[in-house]
Design an enzyme around this catalytic site. Sequence first.
Site, PDB file in Angstrom:
ATOM      1  N   ASP A 173       0.860  -1.178   0.000  1.00  0.00           N
ATOM      2  CA  ASP A 173       0.000   0.000   0.000  1.00  0.00           C
ATOM      3  C   ASP A 173       0.901   1.235   0.000  1.00  0.00           C
ATOM      4  OD1 ASP A 173      -2.412   1.587   0.464  1.00  0.00           O
ATOM      5  OD2 ASP A 173      -1.614   1.851   2.485  1.00  0.00           O
TER       6      ASP A 173
ATOM      7  N   ASP B 296      -0.270   5.108   0.928  1.00  0.00           N
ATOM      8  CA  ASP B 296      -0.559   6.126   1.946  1.00  0.00           C
ATOM      9  C   ASP B 296      -0.579   5.521   3.343  1.00  0.00           C
ATOM     10  OD1 ASP B 296      -0.931   8.266   0.035  1.00  0.00           O
ATOM     11  OD2 ASP B 296      -2.765   7.211  -0.547  1.00  0.00           O
TER      12      ASP B 296
END
Length: 189
Positions: A6, A8
Amino acid sequence: MNICIDIDGTITDPYYWIESANKYFNKNITADEVTQYELHKIIGITRDEYTDFYNKIKFELHSEETIRKDALEVIQKLAELNNIYFVTAREKCLEIVTHKYLNKYEIPYDGVYVLGSAHKVGTAKNLNCDIFIEDSYENAIELSKSNFKVLLVDTNYNRLPLNQNITRVLNWNEIYNTIEKMLLQEKAM
């Protein structure tokens, strides 16, 4: 191995948005107060108010996020022997910004998937993901229930009970060491 990551809150500072939100809403929120993933609740505003704020600054915000300590170095080491895929829930309109951000920091990758959805299981399956590195508790649970091994990067907003497929990690060096142990265990089998 196929490693999905991922963006953020995982490779970037999970509290990157606080300064902008504090200025915009005239608040004084601190990272210690960010104990849940729904940011509008932390700020004390409606979801629509947060969405309006985010839509005004999202391109600038995602261009200027700071990278987490040691993330670049660890990803570079992992990329030497593994496939690196970034899988993000960011909106599709942020695809170019996402590529520019990764290229700005010279972060190696074999693919970038900007989903426009928090549901990552289908993409993880398509990529034959071996390990998924994530900061969202809900995403980690969903991935783990589909039998993916998840490394959950510790934040104030994801400190909830984990299951057997999720390992909490405190930083990128611990991520590297955990993946190395997993590789050694697989070779021993």
